[in-house]
Design a protein around this motif. Sequence first.
Motif, PDB file in Angstrom:
ATOM      1  N   PRO A  10      52.949 105.736  46.854  1.00  0.00           N
ATOM      2  CA  PRO A  10      52.128 106.788  47.460  1.00  0.00           C
ATOM      3  C   PRO A  10      52.934 108.052  47.721  1.00  0.00           C
ATOM      4  CG  PRO A  10      52.580 105.027  49.037  1.00  0.00           C
ATOM      5  CD  PRO A  10      53.124 104.576  47.721  1.00  0.00           C
ATOM      6  N   GLU A  11      52.234 109.166  47.602  1.00  0.00           N
ATOM      7  CA  GLU A  11      52.866 110.467  47.855  1.00  0.00           C
ATOM      8  C   GLU A  11      53.064 110.645  49.356  1.00  0.00           C
ATOM      9  OE1 GLU A  11      51.377 114.951  47.320  1.00  0.00           O
ATOM     10  OE2 GLU A  11      51.575 113.831  45.438  1.00  0.00           O
ATOM     11  N   LEU A  15      55.512 117.195  51.443  1.00  0.00           N
ATOM     12  CA  LEU A  15      56.438 117.369  50.324  1.00  0.00           C
ATOM     13  C   LEU A  15      56.653 118.852  50.053  1.00  0.00           C
ATOM     14  CD1 LEU A  15      55.070 114.778  47.752  1.00  0.00           C
ATOM     15  CD2 LEU A  15      57.255 114.676  48.939  1.00  0.00           C
ATOM     16  N   PRO A  16      57.858 119.211  49.575  1.00  0.00           N
ATOM     17  CA  PRO A  16      58.036 120.600  49.112  1.00  0.00           C
ATOM     18  C   PRO A  16      57.120 120.852  47.911  1.00  0.00           C
ATOM     19  CG  PRO A  16      60.148 119.414  49.211  1.00  0.00           C
ATOM     20  CD  PRO A  16      59.063 118.412  49.450  1.00  0.00           C
ATOM     21  N   ALA A  17      56.811 122.102  47.673  1.00  0.00           N
ATOM     22  CA  ALA A  17      55.984 122.459  46.514  1.00  0.00           C
ATOM     23  C   ALA A  17      56.705 122.077  45.226  1.00  0.00           C
ATOM     24  CB  ALA A  17      55.693 123.953  46.520  1.00  0.00           C
ATOM     25  N   PRO A  18      55.962 121.656  44.201  1.00  0.00           N
ATOM     26  CA  PRO A  18      56.616 121.332  42.929  1.00  0.00           C
ATOM     27  C   PRO A  18      57.174 122.582  42.258  1.00  0.00           C
ATOM     28  CG  PRO A  18      54.271 120.764  42.856  1.00  0.00           C
ATOM     29  CD  PRO A  18      54.537 121.401  44.173  1.00  0.00           C
ATOM     30  N   PHE A  55      59.312 107.479  46.232  1.00  0.00           N
ATOM     31  CA  PHE A  55      58.324 108.305  45.544  1.00  0.00           C
ATOM     32  C   PHE A  55      58.966 109.152  44.445  1.00  0.00           C
ATOM     33  CE2 PHE A  55      56.053 112.386  45.236  1.00  0.00           C
ATOM     34  CZ  PHE A  55      54.878 111.919  44.693  1.00  0.00           C
ATOM     35  N   ASP A  56      60.131 109.747  44.748  1.00  0.00           N
ATOM     36  CA  ASP A  56      60.854 110.529  43.747  1.00  0.00           C
ATOM     37  C   ASP A  56      62.351 110.268  43.889  1.00  0.00           C
ATOM     38  OD1 ASP A  56      61.231 111.980  46.097  1.00  0.00           O
ATOM     39  OD2 ASP A  56      60.208 113.759  45.384  1.00  0.00           O
ATOM     40  N   VAL A  97      57.334 110.724  37.667  1.00  0.00           N
ATOM     41  CA  VAL A  97      56.482 110.875  36.483  1.00  0.00           C
ATOM     42  C   VAL A  97      55.070 111.242  36.921  1.00  0.00           C
ATOM     43  CG1 VAL A  97      55.535 109.695  34.446  1.00  0.00           C
ATOM     44  CG2 VAL A  97      57.876 109.213  35.189  1.00  0.00           C
ATOM     45  N   ARG A  98      54.466 112.144  36.196  1.00  0.00           N
ATOM     46  CA  ARG A  98      53.084 112.567  36.451  1.00  0.00           C
ATOM     47  C   ARG A  98      52.129 111.537  35.816  1.00  0.00           C
ATOM     48  NH1 ARG A  98      52.783 118.791  34.675  1.00  0.00           N
ATOM     49  NH2 ARG A  98      50.606 118.410  35.208  1.00  0.00           N
TER      50      ARG A  98
END
Length: 122
Positions: A10-11, A15-18, A55-56, A97-98
Motif C-alpha cells: 500500500p502507498e 509521500l513526496p511528489a513523484p 513501498f519504494d 514499479v507502476r
Amino acid sequence: MTGTAIKTLPEPPDLPAPLPEPPVEELRLETVLGALSDPLRLRIVRKLLLESEDFDHSCGWFGLDRPKSSLTHHFRALREAGITRQRQYGLERRSHVRVADLDARFPGLLALVTAWTPPDDH
C-alpha cells in the motif's frame, strides 16, 4: 509461465511528489520494451516486483556493484519510460514499479518480467 506473485504494497500517506514521468495514457510499448531490453534494468524491475520489502526502494537496496552515475542512468531510463515512479526523499531517490498503470496499458507484460529467469553470469 509460473504463477509468481507480484508484490504490491500500500502507498503510505504523505509521500513526496513523484519526479517527472509520462502519464499512463502516453506510455508506449516500444519505449517500455526498449528500457526493459537492458538486462540490468530488467533485473531491477523484476526485483522490485518480486522482492519489495517497502513501498519504494533506494538504489542501495538492490545491491548492484555499479558506479552511481551508471545506476542513475538506469533508474532514470526506467522512470522516463514510465515503468517506475521515483520520489525524492532528501538526497535519496526511491523507486517502485507502476504496476496498475502498466497492467492497464500492457496486460501480461509484468507477468512476463516476473517469469524471466536471469542468467547466472550476473
